[in-house]
Design a protein around this motif. Structure first.
Motif, PDB file in Angstrom:
ATOM      1  N   ALA A  45      15.337  58.564  83.926  1.00 34.07           N
ATOM      2  CA  ALA A  45      15.804  59.141  85.184  1.00 34.07           C
ATOM      3  C   ALA A  45      14.641  59.835  85.892  1.00 34.07           C
ATOM      4  CB  ALA A  45      16.935  60.125  84.918  1.00 34.07           C
ATOM      5  N   GLY A  46      14.490  59.548  87.188  1.00 38.38           N
ATOM      6  CA  GLY A  46      13.467  60.198  87.989  1.00 38.38           C
ATOM      7  C   GLY A  46      12.076  59.618  87.885  1.00 38.38           C
ATOM      8  N   GLN A  47      11.910  58.544  87.127  1.00 39.06           N
ATOM      9  CA  GLN A  47      10.574  57.958  86.971  1.00 39.06           C
ATOM     10  C   GLN A  47      10.254  56.997  88.115  1.00 39.06           C
ATOM     11  OE1 GLN A  47       9.451  54.856  83.854  1.00 39.06           O
ATOM     12  NE2 GLN A  47       8.418  56.664  82.998  1.00 39.06           N
ATOM     13  N   PHE A  48       8.989  56.996  88.556  1.00 37.90           N
ATOM     14  CA  PHE A  48       8.502  56.054  89.571  1.00 37.90           C
ATOM     15  C   PHE A  48       7.761  54.948  88.830  1.00 37.90           C
ATOM     16  CE2 PHE A  48       7.108  55.967  94.242  1.00 37.90           C
ATOM     17  CZ  PHE A  48       6.811  54.613  94.203  1.00 37.90           C
ATOM     18  N   THR A  49       8.359  53.750  88.814  1.00 38.67           N
ATOM     19  CA  THR A  49       7.823  52.613  88.072  1.00 38.67           C
ATOM     20  C   THR A  49       7.495  51.477  89.035  1.00 38.67           C
ATOM     21  OG1 THR A  49       9.242  53.187  86.196  1.00 38.67           O
ATOM     22  CG2 THR A  49       8.257  50.987  86.178  1.00 38.67           C
ATOM     23  N   ALA A  50       6.367  50.816  88.820  1.00 42.13           N
ATOM     24  CA  ALA A  50       6.005  49.629  89.599  1.00 42.13           C
ATOM     25  C   ALA A  50       6.051  48.408  88.687  1.00 42.13           C
ATOM     26  CB  ALA A  50       4.618  49.774  90.211  1.00 42.13           C
ATOM     27  N   VAL A  60      18.953  60.346  78.320  1.00 37.76           N
ATOM     28  CA  VAL A  60      19.622  59.088  78.624  1.00 37.76           C
ATOM     29  C   VAL A  60      18.904  58.426  79.799  1.00 37.76           C
ATOM     30  CG1 VAL A  60      21.754  58.026  79.436  1.00 37.76           C
ATOM     31  CG2 VAL A  60      21.842  59.896  77.769  1.00 37.76           C
ATOM     32  N   PRO A  61      18.427  57.174  79.661  1.00 38.44           N
ATOM     33  CA  PRO A  61      17.676  56.545  80.757  1.00 38.44           C
ATOM     34  C   PRO A  61      18.570  56.203  81.935  1.00 38.44           C
ATOM     35  CG  PRO A  61      18.078  54.969  78.992  1.00 38.44           C
ATOM     36  CD  PRO A  61      18.538  56.306  78.482  1.00 38.44           C
ATOM     37  N   ALA A  62      17.959  56.129  83.119  1.00 35.86           N
ATOM     38  CA  ALA A  62      18.701  55.708  84.308  1.00 35.86           C
ATOM     39  C   ALA A  62      19.066  54.227  84.213  1.00 35.86           C
ATOM     40  CB  ALA A  62      17.876  55.965  85.561  1.00 35.86           C
ATOM     41  N   VAL A  63      18.143  53.424  83.677  1.00 36.38           N
ATOM     42  CA  VAL A  63      18.365  51.984  83.509  1.00 36.38           C
ATOM     43  C   VAL A  63      18.039  51.619  82.069  1.00 36.38           C
ATOM     44  CG1 VAL A  63      17.640  49.667  84.211  1.00 36.38           C
ATOM     45  CG2 VAL A  63      17.799  51.492  85.922  1.00 36.38           C
ATOM     46  N   ARG A  64      18.908  50.845  81.459  1.00 35.46           N
ATOM     47  CA  ARG A  64      18.644  50.341  80.109  1.00 35.46           C
ATOM     48  C   ARG A  64      18.960  48.850  80.055  1.00 35.46           C
ATOM     49  NH1 ARG A  64      20.131  53.748  75.006  1.00 35.46           N
ATOM     50  NH2 ARG A  64      17.931  54.292  75.347  1.00 35.46           N
ATOM     51  N   LEU A  65      17.969  48.067  79.644  1.00 36.82           N
ATOM     52  CA  LEU A  65      18.134  46.627  79.448  1.00 36.82           C
ATOM     53  C   LEU A  65      17.947  46.324  77.972  1.00 36.82           C
ATOM     54  CD1 LEU A  65      15.799  45.391  82.348  1.00 36.82           C
ATOM     55  CD2 LEU A  65      18.186  46.089  82.507  1.00 36.82           C
ATOM     56  N   VAL A  77      20.427  57.845 102.844  1.00 35.23           N
ATOM     57  CA  VAL A  77      21.692  58.420 103.274  1.00 35.23           C
ATOM     58  C   VAL A  77      22.761  58.252 102.204  1.00 35.23           C
ATOM     59  CG1 VAL A  77      22.815  56.441 104.415  1.00 35.23           C
ATOM     60  CG2 VAL A  77      23.026  58.733 105.399  1.00 35.23           C
ATOM     61  N   ARG A  78      22.551  57.348 101.271  1.00 36.23           N
ATOM     62  CA  ARG A  78      23.511  57.125 100.184  1.00 36.23           C
ATOM     63  C   ARG A  78      23.191  57.965  98.947  1.00 36.23           C
ATOM     64  NH1 ARG A  78      23.109  53.360 103.613  1.00 36.23           N
ATOM     65  NH2 ARG A  78      24.815  51.936 104.112  1.00 36.23           N
ATOM     66  N   LYS A  79      22.188  58.825  99.052  1.00 38.90           N
ATOM     67  CA  LYS A  79      21.777  59.690  97.947  1.00 38.90           C
ATOM     68  C   LYS A  79      21.638  58.907  96.638  1.00 38.90           C
ATOM     69  CE  LYS A  79      23.927  63.830  99.928  1.00 38.90           C
ATOM     70  NZ  LYS A  79      24.878  64.956  99.710  1.00 38.90           N
ATOM     71  N   PRO A  80      20.767  57.914  96.617  1.00 39.28           N
ATOM     72  CA  PRO A  80      20.700  57.032  95.449  1.00 39.28           C
ATOM     73  C   PRO A  80      20.147  57.734  94.211  1.00 39.28           C
ATOM     74  CG  PRO A  80      18.857  56.591  96.906  1.00 39.28           C
ATOM     75  CD  PRO A  80      19.762  57.556  97.635  1.00 39.28           C
ATOM     76  N   GLU A  81      20.700  57.372  93.070  1.00 41.86           N
ATOM     77  CA  GLU A  81      20.118  57.762  91.792  1.00 41.86           C
ATOM     78  C   GLU A  81      18.983  56.809  91.426  1.00 41.86           C
ATOM     79  OE1 GLU A  81      23.508  58.955  88.900  1.00 41.86           O
ATOM     80  OE2 GLU A  81      24.387  57.584  90.385  1.00 41.86           O
ATOM     81  N   LEU A  82      19.069  55.580  91.944  1.00 42.24           N
ATOM     82  CA  LEU A  82      18.066  54.545  91.683  1.00 42.24           C
ATOM     83  C   LEU A  82      17.737  53.836  92.989  1.00 42.24           C
ATOM     84  CD1 LEU A  82      16.404  52.669  89.767  1.00 42.24           C
ATOM     85  CD2 LEU A  82      18.497  51.307  89.494  1.00 42.24           C
ATOM     86  N   LEU A  83      16.442  53.766  93.309  1.00 43.48           N
ATOM     87  CA  LEU A  83      15.975  53.037  94.492  1.00 43.48           C
ATOM     88  C   LEU A  83      15.175  51.835  94.021  1.00 43.48           C
ATOM     89  CD1 LEU A  83      15.550  52.776  97.554  1.00 43.48           C
ATOM     90  CD2 LEU A  83      13.549  54.260  97.323  1.00 43.48           C
ATOM     91  N   ARG A  98      13.806  62.772  94.092  1.00 42.64           N
ATOM     92  CA  ARG A  98      13.695  62.419  92.685  1.00 42.64           C
ATOM     93  C   ARG A  98      14.679  61.344  92.204  1.00 42.64           C
ATOM     94  NH1 ARG A  98       9.050  63.754  89.765  1.00 42.64           N
ATOM     95  NH2 ARG A  98       8.094  65.410  90.963  1.00 42.64           N
ATOM     96  N   PRO A  99      14.865  60.264  92.952  1.00 36.86           N
ATOM     97  CA  PRO A  99      15.588  59.144  92.359  1.00 36.86           C
ATOM     98  C   PRO A  99      14.661  58.422  91.381  1.00 36.86           C
ATOM     99  CG  PRO A  99      14.684  58.469  94.451  1.00 36.86           C
ATOM    100  CD  PRO A  99      14.336  59.937  94.284  1.00 36.86           C
ATOM    101  N   SER A 100      15.205  57.618  90.518  1.00 35.28           N
ATOM    102  CA  SER A 100      14.367  56.656  89.799  1.00 35.28           C
ATOM    103  C   SER A 100      13.971  55.582  90.805  1.00 35.28           C
ATOM    104  CB  SER A 100      15.142  56.023  88.643  1.00 35.28           C
ATOM    105  OG  SER A 100      15.652  57.022  87.784  1.00 35.28           O
ATOM    106  N   ILE A 101      12.721  55.137  90.767  1.00 32.55           N
ATOM    107  CA  ILE A 101      12.266  54.072  91.666  1.00 32.55           C
ATOM    108  C   ILE A 101      11.689  52.936  90.844  1.00 32.55           C
ATOM    109  CG2 ILE A 101      10.590  53.423  93.445  1.00 32.55           C
ATOM    110  CD1 ILE A 101      10.817  56.116  94.674  1.00 32.55           C
ATOM    111  N   LEU A 102      12.095  51.717  91.181  1.00 35.42           N
ATOM    112  CA  LEU A 102      11.454  50.516  90.647  1.00 35.42           C
ATOM    113  C   LEU A 102      10.905  49.743  91.833  1.00 35.42           C
ATOM    114  CD1 LEU A 102      10.698  48.685  88.293  1.00 35.42           C
ATOM    115  CD2 LEU A 102      12.902  47.542  88.554  1.00 35.42           C
ATOM    116  N   LEU A 103       9.579  49.710  91.945  1.00 47.97           N
ATOM    117  CA  LEU A 103       8.888  49.070  93.063  1.00 47.97           C
ATOM    118  C   LEU A 103       8.300  47.745  92.610  1.00 47.97           C
ATOM    119  CD1 LEU A 103       7.456  49.141  95.920  1.00 47.97           C
ATOM    120  CD2 LEU A 103       5.559  50.286  94.746  1.00 47.97           C
ATOM    121  N   VAL A 104       8.789  46.650  93.183  1.00 44.07           N
ATOM    122  CA  VAL A 104       8.208  45.332  92.935  1.00 44.07           C
ATOM    123  C   VAL A 104       7.091  45.108  93.939  1.00 44.07           C
ATOM    124  CG1 VAL A 104       8.627  42.844  93.041  1.00 44.07           C
ATOM    125  CG2 VAL A 104      10.301  44.338  91.950  1.00 44.07           C
ATOM    126  N   THR A 105       5.907  44.749  93.454  1.00 46.11           N
ATOM    127  CA  THR A 105       4.766  44.551  94.342  1.00 46.11           C
ATOM    128  C   THR A 105       3.834  43.494  93.777  1.00 46.11           C
ATOM    129  OG1 THR A 105       2.872  45.646  95.399  1.00 46.11           O
ATOM    130  CG2 THR A 105       3.529  46.469  93.234  1.00 46.11           C
TER     131      THR A 105
END
Length: 257
Positions: free
Chosen positions: A41-46, A14-19, A148-154, A183-190
């Protein structure tokens, strides 16, 4: 009937984010145009794209920060989501630890805040004022506030864009270490192609409100800019962004992307 093992596999996929068919419009102009996207879940995406391509709009939609914006489609995201912006957004009238603990309370939260500051290299700066921090230190405090909020998604919206080159490299190393540890999922805008391919395991290019390229970066860490395969990925990404070879290295293209 599905076995217990099969059920566990289904849950893990099951994905962390689904659009699904996500659209967003402003003043009659479509900014996001029917986006379909899964972030495991747990993927580092840019996420790369020209200014105005909809990167920040997509991030704000996932964060649930685009209330009263015209749009449609389906969006699912984790409950625990943290956002880091280019500006650290520290409140100048609160000390560093108090900024990290905003929205939390209790002794356990304070302990987590101190531990988070230690993780980002700010142990002993709990009582400092924001104006006593350098730009890099302020962004470290912003990362601690998200941890500090223990994010599932950053969600990170160009968090290193205002930093000098050496500080950015140090922050790249720190962010990757924090991701590996928590190991949160990360979506980095750059805007920085090199930043995307050195940090992320998947890079998306957003163009005219749609995903124009979805590229896996299957190379071990730490990565070197001199890696020939990364050079190939860089060329593919620059082409997708409409940047030609004679316009120079990727790190010089920020004004054009």
């Amino acid at each position: 009937m599905a076995t217990h093992t099969e059920q566990l596999t289904t849950i893990e996929e099951v994905p962390a984010v689904r659009l699904a068919g996500l659209t967003r419009s402003f003043g009659g102009r479509t900014v996001l145009d029917g986006i379909d996207l899964d972030l495991p879940a747990g993927q580092f995406t840019a996420l790369l794209g020209h200014s105005g391509s909809g990167k920040s709009t997509l991030l704000r939609a996932i964060a649930g920060l685009d209330h009263r914006v015209a749009g449609s489609g389906q969006l699912t995201a984790p409950e625990r989501v943290s956002v880091v912006f280019q500006d650290s957004r520290l409140l100048p009238w609160r000390r560093v630890l108090d900024n990290v603990l905003l929205g939390t309370d209790g002794k356990e939260a304070a302990d987590r805040g101190r531990a988070a500051l230690a993780e980002v290299g700010l142990a002993g700066r709990e009582r400092a004022w924001p104006n006593e921090l350098s730009g890099g230190e302020a962004q470290r405090a912003a990362l601690a506030r998200s941890l500090v909020r223990k994010p599932e998604l950053l969600l990170a919206d160009e968090p290193f864009g205002a930093l000098d080159a050496l500080t950015r490299i140090r922050m790249h190393v720190l962010l990757r270490e924090l991701w590996q540890r928590h190991r949160p999922s990360i979506l980095l805008v750059t805007h920085d192609v090199d930043e995307a391919i050195v940090l992320a395991d998947r890079v998306l290019v957003l163009d005219q409100g749609r995903i124009a390229l979805d590229l896996a970066i299957e190379r071990p860490h730490p990565r070197s800019y001199r890696d020939p395969l990364l050079g190939h990925h860089r060329e593919r990404l620059l082409t997708a962004l409409g940047v030609t070879a004679h316009e120079g290295p990727a790190h010089q293209q920020e004004d054009h992307q």
